[in-house]
Scaffold this motif. Structure first.
Motif, PDB file in Angstrom:
ATOM      1  N   GLN A   1       0.816  -0.860  -0.451  1.00 38.13           N
ATOM      2  CA  GLN A   1       0.053  -0.214   0.280  1.00 38.13           C
ATOM      3  C   GLN A   1       0.738   1.394   0.332  1.00 38.13           C
ATOM      4  O   GLN A   1       0.243   2.412  -0.145  1.00 38.13           O
ATOM      5  CB  GLN A   1      -1.093  -0.211   1.450  1.00 38.13           C
ATOM      6  CG  GLN A   1      -1.948  -1.378   1.034  1.00 38.13           C
ATOM      7  CD  GLN A   1      -3.221  -1.270   2.206  1.00 38.13           C
ATOM      8  OE1 GLN A   1      -2.723  -0.667   2.849  1.00 38.13           O
ATOM      9  NE2 GLN A   1      -3.668  -1.383   2.063  1.00 38.13           N
ATOM     10  N   THR A   2       2.083   1.062   0.533  1.00 41.43           N
ATOM     11  CA  THR A   2       3.123   2.609   0.062  1.00 41.43           C
ATOM     12  C   THR A   2       3.565   2.519  -1.024  1.00 41.43           C
ATOM     13  O   THR A   2       3.611   3.741  -1.725  1.00 41.43           O
ATOM     14  CB  THR A   2       3.855   2.028   1.318  1.00 41.43           C
ATOM     15  OG1 THR A   2       3.588   1.861   2.672  1.00 41.43           O
ATOM     16  CG2 THR A   2       5.453   3.203   1.265  1.00 41.43           C
ATOM     17  N   ILE A   3       3.766   1.704  -1.964  1.00 40.14           N
ATOM     18  CA  ILE A   3       4.758   1.881  -3.613  1.00 40.14           C
ATOM     19  C   ILE A   3       3.682   2.071  -4.719  1.00 40.14           C
ATOM     20  O   ILE A   3       3.489   2.931  -4.956  1.00 40.14           O
ATOM     21  CB  ILE A   3       5.042  -0.608  -3.304  1.00 40.14           C
ATOM     22  CG1 ILE A   3       6.493  -0.507  -2.512  1.00 40.14           C
ATOM     23  CG2 ILE A   3       5.409  -0.212  -4.598  1.00 40.14           C
ATOM     24  CD1 ILE A   3       6.206  -1.392  -2.673  1.00 40.14           C
ATOM     25  N   THR A   4       2.345   1.466  -4.063  1.00 42.51           N
ATOM     26  CA  THR A   4       1.436   2.186  -5.199  1.00 42.51           C
ATOM     27  C   THR A   4       0.896   3.649  -5.028  1.00 42.51           C
ATOM     28  O   THR A   4       1.036   3.745  -5.711  1.00 42.51           O
ATOM     29  CB  THR A   4      -0.195   1.498  -4.593  1.00 42.51           C
ATOM     30  OG1 THR A   4      -0.006  -0.284  -4.662  1.00 42.51           O
ATOM     31  CG2 THR A   4      -0.940   1.779  -6.067  1.00 42.51           C
ATOM     32  N   PRO A   5       0.917   3.958  -4.067  1.00 37.27           N
ATOM     33  CA  PRO A   5       0.256   5.847  -4.141  1.00 37.27           C
ATOM     34  C   PRO A   5       2.122   6.500  -4.739  1.00 37.27           C
ATOM     35  O   PRO A   5       1.990   7.416  -5.413  1.00 37.27           O
ATOM     36  CB  PRO A   5      -0.188   6.107  -2.536  1.00 37.27           C
ATOM     37  CG  PRO A   5       0.501   5.060  -1.809  1.00 37.27           C
ATOM     38  CD  PRO A   5       0.390   3.466  -2.266  1.00 37.27           C
ATOM     39  N   VAL A   6       3.393   5.994  -3.651  1.00 34.63           N
ATOM     40  CA  VAL A   6       4.302   6.429  -4.622  1.00 34.63           C
ATOM     41  C   VAL A   6       4.306   6.631  -5.817  1.00 34.63           C
ATOM     42  O   VAL A   6       4.950   7.293  -6.809  1.00 34.63           O
ATOM     43  CB  VAL A   6       5.350   5.724  -3.454  1.00 34.63           C
ATOM     44  CG1 VAL A   6       6.908   6.430  -4.123  1.00 34.63           C
ATOM     45  CG2 VAL A   6       5.414   6.063  -1.906  1.00 34.63           C
ATOM     46  N   SER A   7       4.737   5.091  -6.309  1.00 29.92           N
ATOM     47  CA  SER A   7       4.361   5.263  -7.620  1.00 29.92           C
ATOM     48  C   SER A   7       3.851   5.974  -8.401  1.00 29.92           C
ATOM     49  O   SER A   7       4.067   6.719  -9.767  1.00 29.92           O
ATOM     50  CB  SER A   7       3.684   3.926  -8.208  1.00 29.92           C
ATOM     51  OG  SER A   7       3.022   3.011  -8.148  1.00 29.92           O
ATOM     52  N   LEU A   8       2.482   6.219  -7.687  1.00 33.21           N
ATOM     53  CA  LEU A   8       1.280   6.421  -9.054  1.00 33.21           C
ATOM     54  C   LEU A   8       1.836   8.109  -8.950  1.00 33.21           C
ATOM     55  O   LEU A   8       1.607   8.983  -9.723  1.00 33.21           O
ATOM     56  CB  LEU A   8      -0.012   6.352  -8.258  1.00 33.21           C
ATOM     57  CG  LEU A   8      -1.045   8.374  -8.660  1.00 33.21           C
ATOM     58  CD1 LEU A   8      -1.643   7.175 -10.092  1.00 33.21           C
ATOM     59  CD2 LEU A   8      -2.641   7.665  -7.215  1.00 33.21           C
ATOM     60  N   ILE A   9       2.020   8.759  -7.673  1.00 29.49           N
ATOM     61  CA  ILE A   9       3.013  10.372  -7.504  1.00 29.49           C
ATOM     62  C   ILE A   9       4.322  10.449  -8.146  1.00 29.49           C
ATOM     63  O   ILE A   9       4.117  11.512  -8.728  1.00 29.49           O
ATOM     64  CB  ILE A   9       3.390  10.834  -5.621  1.00 29.49           C
ATOM     65  CG1 ILE A   9       1.196  10.498  -5.217  1.00 29.49           C
ATOM     66  CG2 ILE A   9       3.867  11.279  -6.360  1.00 29.49           C
ATOM     67  CD1 ILE A   9       1.598  10.736  -3.808  1.00 29.49           C
ATOM     68  N   ALA A  10       5.223   9.567  -8.783  1.00 28.38           N
ATOM     69  CA  ALA A  10       5.839   9.608  -9.333  1.00 28.38           C
ATOM     70  C   ALA A  10       5.719   9.937 -11.162  1.00 28.38           C
ATOM     71  O   ALA A  10       5.962  10.646 -11.919  1.00 28.38           O
ATOM     72  CB  ALA A  10       6.654   8.567  -9.130  1.00 28.38           C
TER      73      ALA A  10
ATOM     74  N   LEU B   1       3.833  13.357 -11.332  1.00 26.67           N
ATOM     75  CA  LEU B   1       4.900  14.523 -10.987  1.00 26.67           C
ATOM     76  C   LEU B   1       5.282  14.463 -12.374  1.00 26.67           C
ATOM     77  O   LEU B   1       6.024  15.935 -12.692  1.00 26.67           O
ATOM     78  CB  LEU B   1       6.099  13.769 -10.006  1.00 26.67           C
ATOM     79  CG  LEU B   1       5.795  14.475  -8.916  1.00 26.67           C
ATOM     80  CD1 LEU B   1       6.710  13.636  -7.918  1.00 26.67           C
ATOM     81  CD2 LEU B   1       5.122  16.042  -8.875  1.00 26.67           C
ATOM     82  N   ARG B   2       5.610  13.407 -13.246  1.00 28.72           N
ATOM     83  CA  ARG B   2       6.472  13.636 -14.378  1.00 28.72           C
ATOM     84  C   ARG B   2       5.290  13.875 -15.722  1.00 28.72           C
ATOM     85  O   ARG B   2       5.859  14.322 -16.392  1.00 28.72           O
ATOM     86  CB  ARG B   2       6.912  11.909 -14.868  1.00 28.72           C
ATOM     87  CG  ARG B   2       7.550  11.507 -16.158  1.00 28.72           C
ATOM     88  CD  ARG B   2       7.971  10.213 -16.531  1.00 28.72           C
ATOM     89  NE  ARG B   2       8.857  10.537 -17.916  1.00 28.72           N
ATOM     90  CZ  ARG B   2       9.499   9.653 -18.283  1.00 28.72           C
ATOM     91  NH1 ARG B   2       8.860   8.666 -17.979  1.00 28.72           N
ATOM     92  NH2 ARG B   2       9.568   9.228 -19.249  1.00 28.72           N
ATOM     93  N   PHE B   3       3.797  14.049 -14.785  1.00 35.27           N
ATOM     94  CA  PHE B   3       2.886  14.454 -16.364  1.00 35.27           C
ATOM     95  C   PHE B   3       2.244  15.329 -15.930  1.00 35.27           C
ATOM     96  O   PHE B   3       2.780  16.388 -16.805  1.00 35.27           O
ATOM     97  CB  PHE B   3       2.016  13.374 -16.198  1.00 35.27           C
ATOM     98  CG  PHE B   3       0.456  13.652 -17.358  1.00 35.27           C
ATOM     99  CD1 PHE B   3       0.518  13.568 -18.398  1.00 35.27           C
ATOM    100  CD2 PHE B   3      -0.570  14.440 -16.577  1.00 35.27           C
ATOM    101  CE1 PHE B   3      -0.485  13.961 -19.573  1.00 35.27           C
ATOM    102  CE2 PHE B   3      -1.610  14.911 -17.644  1.00 35.27           C
ATOM    103  CZ  PHE B   3      -1.377  14.671 -18.830  1.00 35.27           C
ATOM    104  N   SER B   4       2.629  16.209 -15.059  1.00 38.39           N
ATOM    105  CA  SER B   4       2.337  16.957 -14.083  1.00 38.39           C
ATOM    106  C   SER B   4       2.422  16.896 -12.560  1.00 38.39           C
ATOM    107  O   SER B   4       1.313  16.298 -11.979  1.00 38.39           O
ATOM    108  CB  SER B   4       0.276  17.593 -14.967  1.00 38.39           C
ATOM    109  OG  SER B   4       0.116  18.485 -14.016  1.00 38.39           O
TER     110      SER B   4
END
Length: 178
Positions: free
Chosen positions: A113-122, A125-128
């Motif tokens: 559950q920590t990896i999922t939001p961190v990867s989503l935010i990464a 961040l790359r998109f916007s």
């Protein structure tokens, strides 16, 4: 003025239309196959994980029960006649089935559950960068309310469980003398 054509006035499908559909299918087919493969791999890993959980739990339960039995054999009879010590041994034997594996399972679930939001935010961040900020801020109230509710639920469960186990162990203990 152009008029709408009825179904009987439509031109028959051409070979070009059929080729366009086949071309579209040709573009979509790799994604469909990829999705099918991912579903199959997900199902397979779920089954392997379930099997490995059961095998690990069985081995661990047998190991802990063996340790408890060896300890009980090494003690004098007066320790086994002490109800507090006997209840402690029985509680350890009962909890051997679920405690350690539940801790490992919850730790791995927390990591997931920590990896999922961190990867989503990464990715965001790359998109916007503003999308990442919006997602992070929007998740805050939900996180706070869920953590507060979970804390209350755990406290309530502990109270009910300790009351239930206490009554059950007393009933079994005193029922054996009847």
């Amino acid at each position: 003025t152009p008029r709408c054509r009825g179904p009987e006035e439509r031109p028959p499908p051409t070979a070009q239309g059929a080729l366009g559909m086949a071309g579209g299918l040709r573009h979509v087919l790799p994604f469909l196959i990829l999705k099918l493969a991912l579903v199959f791999v997900s199902s397979l890993t779920g089954q392997v994980r379930s099997l490995s959980d059961r095998v690990l739990q069985s081995h661990r339960t047998n190991h802990i029960n063996g340790m408890i039995i060896r300890k009980a054999i090494s003690l004098d009879l007066q320790f086994c006649e002490n109800p507090i010590f006997y209840d402690t041994l029985q509680n350890a034997r009962r909890q051997a089935d679920t405690s350690a594996l539940a801790i490992v399972r919850s730790t791995l679930q927390m990591a997931q559950q920590t990896i999922t939001p961190v990867s989503l935010i990464a990715l965001l961040l790359r998109f916007s960068p503003w999308l990442a900020v919006i997602v992070f801020v929007a998740a805050g109230p939900s996180f706070l309310s869920q953590s507060q509710y979970a804390e209350r639920a755990i406290a309530q469960k502990r109270t009910a469980a300790s009351l239930g186990w206490g009554m059950l162990s007393s009933l079994v203990y005193y029922g054996s003398y009847a």
